[in-house]
Design a protein around this motif. Structure first.
Motif, PDB file in Angstrom:
ATOM      1  N   VAL A 144       2.585 -56.008 -34.012  1.00 40.94           N
ATOM      2  CA  VAL A 144       3.426 -55.345 -35.257  1.00 40.94           C
ATOM      3  C   VAL A 144       4.288 -54.085 -35.318  1.00 40.94           C
ATOM      4  N   GLY A 145       3.435 -53.431 -34.290  1.00 42.06           N
ATOM      5  CA  GLY A 145       3.234 -51.671 -34.652  1.00 42.06           C
ATOM      6  C   GLY A 145       2.463 -50.640 -33.282  1.00 42.06           C
TER       7      GLY A 145
ATOM      8  N   ALA B 135       2.257 -45.968 -37.479  1.00 42.19           N
ATOM      9  CA  ALA B 135       1.939 -45.548 -38.561  1.00 42.19           C
ATOM     10  C   ALA B 135       1.347 -43.828 -37.633  1.00 42.19           C
TER      11      ALA B 135
ATOM     12  N   TYR C 178       7.247 -50.938 -36.560  1.00 43.99           N
ATOM     13  CA  TYR C 178       6.209 -50.570 -37.231  1.00 43.99           C
ATOM     14  C   TYR C 178       5.893 -49.619 -36.530  1.00 43.99           C
TER      15      TYR C 178
ATOM     16  N   ARG D 283      10.592 -47.337 -32.586  1.00 44.96           N
ATOM     17  CA  ARG D 283      10.970 -47.961 -33.855  1.00 44.96           C
ATOM     18  C   ARG D 283      12.003 -48.572 -33.591  1.00 44.96           C
TER      19      ARG D 283
ATOM     20  N   ILE E  97      -1.686 -53.712 -34.222  1.00 41.36           N
ATOM     21  CA  ILE E  97      -1.011 -52.627 -34.115  1.00 41.36           C
ATOM     22  C   ILE E  97      -1.643 -51.654 -32.973  1.00 41.36           C
TER      23      ILE E  97
ATOM     24  N   GLU F 179       0.441 -46.269 -33.898  1.00 41.50           N
ATOM     25  CA  GLU F 179       0.359 -45.852 -34.617  1.00 41.50           C
ATOM     26  C   GLU F 179      -0.116 -44.375 -33.809  1.00 41.50           C
TER      27      GLU F 179
END
Length: 118
Positions: free
Chosen positions: A70-71, A101, A99, A94, A32, A73
């Motif tokens: 995967v993301g 966070a 993803y 997004r 992330i 944050e």
């Protein structure tokens, strides 16, 4: 360029470990990419753009090859900067399929208290 190199090297290291079966856990590590809320919108965009680029590049890998990013944050000192200055960047991430966070509320912020307690 240095950030790109670091992220790509991390993904390659994960691939190597998986191929050599060094990692024999039921868990597969994922990345992330972080944005520091004390930073500028330009710094946030740099990290998010790079995460999107590498994420999309991963999507073209053949089945069975791992996809590590995967993301994204938002973290860091919750008293620095308001999330809204980063909102468009995270919405873009997004929409790209990452993803998201967001770490919020660890420290009360008076400007938000007045706005949301009305």
């Amino acid at each position: 360029e240095q950030k790109r190199y670091a992220m790509e090297m991390e993904c390659r290291a994960q691939d190597t470990m998986m191929q050599q079966q060094i990692v024999r856990l039921a868990l597969i590590p994922r990345l992330i990419i972080s944005v520091d809320r004390a930073g500028t919108i330009e710094q946030a965009d740099e990290n998010i753009n790079l995460a999107i680029e590498l994420f999309q590049k991963q999507q073209m890998l053949p089945p069975g090859q791992s996809k590590y990013i995967v993301g994204v944050e938002l973290g860091g000192n919750p008293t620095c900067n308001d999330f809204t200055i980063f909102e468009a960047s995270f919405e873009r991430a997004r929409r790209a399929g990452l993803y998201v966070a967001i770490h919020i509320g660890e420290v009360p912020m008076k400007s938000h208290d007045a706005k949301y307690n009305e």
